[in-house]
Design an enzyme around this catalytic site. Structure first.
Site, PDB file in Angstrom:
ATOM      1  N   ARG A  81      11.673  -6.430   4.525  1.00  0.00           N
ATOM      2  CA  ARG A  81      11.635  -4.989   4.825  1.00  0.00           C
ATOM      3  C   ARG A  81      12.278  -4.709   6.189  1.00  0.00           C
ATOM      4  O   ARG A  81      12.945  -3.696   6.368  1.00  0.00           O
ATOM      5  CB  ARG A  81      10.182  -4.510   4.791  1.00  0.00           C
ATOM      6  CG  ARG A  81      10.027  -3.021   5.039  1.00  0.00           C
ATOM      7  CD  ARG A  81       8.611  -2.547   4.738  1.00  0.00           C
ATOM      8  NE  ARG A  81       7.702  -2.804   5.829  1.00  0.00           N
ATOM      9  CZ  ARG A  81       6.380  -2.572   5.781  1.00  0.00           C
ATOM     10  NH1 ARG A  81       5.819  -2.122   4.689  1.00  0.00           N
ATOM     11  NH2 ARG A  81       5.622  -2.812   6.826  1.00  0.00           N
TER      12      ARG A  81
ATOM     13  N   ARG B 290      11.937  -0.838  11.438  1.00  0.00           N
ATOM     14  CA  ARG B 290      10.653  -0.992  12.124  1.00  0.00           C
ATOM     15  C   ARG B 290      10.674  -2.242  12.976  1.00  0.00           C
ATOM     16  O   ARG B 290      10.795  -3.346  12.449  1.00  0.00           O
ATOM     17  CB  ARG B 290       9.514  -1.090  11.101  1.00  0.00           C
ATOM     18  CG  ARG B 290       9.061   0.260  10.598  1.00  0.00           C
ATOM     19  CD  ARG B 290       7.945   0.142   9.598  1.00  0.00           C
ATOM     20  NE  ARG B 290       6.786  -0.611  10.092  1.00  0.00           N
ATOM     21  CZ  ARG B 290       5.620  -0.651   9.467  1.00  0.00           C
ATOM     22  NH1 ARG B 290       5.456   0.005   8.332  1.00  0.00           N
ATOM     23  NH2 ARG B 290       4.629  -1.356   9.965  1.00  0.00           N
TER      24      ARG B 290
ATOM     25  N   ARG C 294      -9.309   0.561   9.490  1.00  0.00           N
ATOM     26  CA  ARG C 294      -8.854  -0.791   9.819  1.00  0.00           C
ATOM     27  C   ARG C 294      -9.879  -1.559  10.642  1.00  0.00           C
ATOM     28  O   ARG C 294      -9.645  -2.727  10.977  1.00  0.00           O
ATOM     29  CB  ARG C 294      -7.558  -0.713  10.616  1.00  0.00           C
ATOM     30  CG  ARG C 294      -6.302  -1.120   9.844  1.00  0.00           C
ATOM     31  CD  ARG C 294      -5.132  -0.941  10.797  1.00  0.00           C
ATOM     32  NE  ARG C 294      -3.945  -1.647  10.418  1.00  0.00           N
ATOM     33  CZ  ARG C 294      -2.934  -1.116   9.739  1.00  0.00           C
ATOM     34  NH1 ARG C 294      -2.995   0.118   9.306  1.00  0.00           N
ATOM     35  NH2 ARG C 294      -1.861  -1.828   9.488  1.00  0.00           N
TER      36      ARG C 294
ATOM     37  N   ARG D  51       0.040  -9.269  13.450  1.00  0.00           N
ATOM     38  CA  ARG D  51      -0.540  -8.209  12.608  1.00  0.00           C
ATOM     39  C   ARG D  51      -1.450  -8.811  11.547  1.00  0.00           C
ATOM     40  O   ARG D  51      -2.510  -8.262  11.246  1.00  0.00           O
ATOM     41  CB  ARG D  51       0.577  -7.402  11.944  1.00  0.00           C
ATOM     42  CG  ARG D  51       1.248  -6.458  12.926  1.00  0.00           C
ATOM     43  CD  ARG D  51       2.652  -6.091  12.495  1.00  0.00           C
ATOM     44  NE  ARG D  51       2.712  -5.348  11.266  1.00  0.00           N
ATOM     45  CZ  ARG D  51       3.815  -5.272  10.508  1.00  0.00           C
ATOM     46  NH1 ARG D  51       4.918  -5.924  10.871  1.00  0.00           N
ATOM     47  NH2 ARG D  51       3.803  -4.568   9.414  1.00  0.00           N
TER      48      ARG D  51
ATOM     49  N   LYS E 246       0.828  -1.216   0.000  1.00  0.00           N
ATOM     50  CA  LYS E 246       0.000   0.000   0.000  1.00  0.00           C
ATOM     51  C   LYS E 246       0.862   1.265   0.000  1.00  0.00           C
ATOM     52  O   LYS E 246       0.579   2.205  -0.728  1.00  0.00           O
ATOM     53  CB  LYS E 246      -0.935   0.018   1.221  1.00  0.00           C
ATOM     54  CG  LYS E 246      -1.847  -1.199   1.310  1.00  0.00           C
ATOM     55  CD  LYS E 246      -2.815  -1.104   2.489  1.00  0.00           C
ATOM     56  CE  LYS E 246      -2.155  -1.114   3.860  1.00  0.00           C
ATOM     57  NZ  LYS E 246      -1.552  -2.419   4.242  1.00  0.00           N
TER      58      LYS E 246
HETATM   59  P1  ADP Z   1       1.483  -2.301   7.994  1.00  0.00           P
HETATM   60  O1  ADP Z   1       0.324  -2.118   7.069  1.00  0.00           O
HETATM   61  O2  ADP Z   1       2.718  -2.755   7.311  1.00  0.00           O
HETATM   62  O3  ADP Z   1       1.169  -3.094   9.234  1.00  0.00           O
HETATM   63  P2  ADP Z   1       1.173   0.400   9.030  1.00  0.00           P
HETATM   64  O4  ADP Z   1       2.225   1.419   8.959  1.00  0.00           O
HETATM   65  O5  ADP Z   1      -0.092   0.651   8.267  1.00  0.00           O
HETATM   66  O6  ADP Z   1       1.909  -0.912   8.549  1.00  0.00           O
HETATM   67  O7  ADP Z   1       0.754   0.136  10.554  1.00  0.00           O
HETATM   68  C1  ADP Z   1       1.682  -0.126  11.555  1.00  0.00           C
HETATM   69  C2  ADP Z   1       0.967  -0.259  12.898  1.00  0.00           C
HETATM   70  O8  ADP Z   1       0.360   1.012  13.230  1.00  0.00           O
HETATM   71  C3  ADP Z   1      -0.193  -1.245  12.957  1.00  0.00           C
HETATM   72  O9  ADP Z   1       0.242  -2.553  13.224  1.00  0.00           O
HETATM   73  C4  ADP Z   1      -1.037  -0.656  14.087  1.00  0.00           C
HETATM   74  O10 ADP Z   1      -0.492  -0.966  15.352  1.00  0.00           O
HETATM   75  C5  ADP Z   1      -0.886   0.833  13.891  1.00  0.00           C
HETATM   76  N1  ADP Z   1      -1.963   1.392  13.042  1.00  0.00           N
HETATM   77  C6  ADP Z   1      -1.793   1.979  11.823  1.00  0.00           C
HETATM   78  N2  ADP Z   1      -2.979   2.368  11.312  1.00  0.00           N
HETATM   79  C7  ADP Z   1      -3.917   2.018  12.227  1.00  0.00           C
HETATM   80  C8  ADP Z   1      -5.340   2.116  12.278  1.00  0.00           C
HETATM   81  N3  ADP Z   1      -6.051   2.670  11.280  1.00  0.00           N
HETATM   82  N4  ADP Z   1      -5.985   1.629  13.375  1.00  0.00           N
HETATM   83  C9  ADP Z   1      -5.302   1.080  14.374  1.00  0.00           C
HETATM   84  N5  ADP Z   1      -3.981   0.927  14.399  1.00  0.00           N
HETATM   85  C10 ADP Z   1      -3.270   1.400  13.330  1.00  0.00           C
END
Ligand code: ADP
Length: 191
Positions: free
Chosen positions: A128, A134, A89, A146, A14
């Site tokens: 990654r 990260r 989410r 996750r 994404k």
């Molecule tokens: P990825 O899609 O690779 O897991 P993101 O950068 O989108 O990476 O998200 C990293 C973390 O940030 C998630 O595992 C969660 O803990 C938190 N997070 C991000 N966006 C949200 C959201 N919309 N609602 C709840 N937690 C979120």
């Protein structure tokens, strides 16, 4: 406004595709993950709290991310449109986003969902993690957590947008450019 949700599990691509899409279509990229990581980098109270949850691979509370998105929407009221990446989410987040966009008078245009097998996701995320810094990309148990969170809480919102006739699945395997072209051909039908 053209308001796109770029959807998919962690590691689906994404972020990579969003970077290309904002350049081509002049949209604003709203990634809740990026916003949370910048809060962590700045050492804010919100960032400190979010980090504990993120490092475990769990979701940050809905009200936290909804408030973040609300303020970004308000700060960019004259944008051509937005790409929502990593948000919504949960169903509660999707409902809140619809309510915020209704106030603006510019609803979600479409949800494009990148589909990638679980084994490929794990491979990409571990890869990654070697240079992203990260912590949530460096441990297979956290990555699995996750993916489980995604299956349990996030995947059901496909139905939410299907009911509105806005859901489109996109094959997320192949070269970055191939996947980009698949996304663009859906977007160009309605942009
Ligand atoms: P990825 O899609 O690779 O897991 P993101 O950068 O989108 O990476 O998200 C990293 C973390 O940030 C998630 O595992 C969660 O803990 C938190 N997070 C991000 N966006 C949200 C959201 N919309 N609602 C709840 N937690 C979120």
């Amino acid at each position: 406004m053209f308001n796109l949700i770029l959807f998919g599990p962690p590691g689906a691509g994404k972020g990579t595709q969003s970077e290309k899409l904002i350049e081509k279509y002049q949209l604003i990229h709203l990634s809740t993950g990026d916003i949370l990581r910048s809060e962590i980098a700045e050492g804010t109270e919100l960032g400190l709290k979010a980090k504990e949850v993120m490092d475990l691979g769990e979701l940050v509370p809905d009200e936290v991310v909804i408030a973040m998105i609300k303020s970004k929407l308000e700060a960019n009221a004259s944008a051509k449109g937005f790409i929502f990446d990593g948000f919504p989410r949960t169903t509660a987040q999707a409902e809140a986003l619809d309510a915020l966009l209704e106030e603006l008078g510019h609803p979600i245009t479409i949800m494009l969902a990148l589909e990638v097998s679980e084994s490929e996701l794990i491979k990409r995320l571990l890869n990654r993690g070697k240079n992203s810094g990260r912590p949530d990309d460096q441990d297979e148990a956290i990555i699995q957590n996750r993916i489980n969170e995604y299956q349990n809480k996030t995947a059901p919102i496909k139905d939410y947008y299907s009911l509105q006739g806005k859901f489109r699945a996109i094959e997320g395997i192949g070269s970055i450019d191939d996947i980009f072209n698949r996304l663009c051909s859906q977007i160009d039908l309605i942009f």
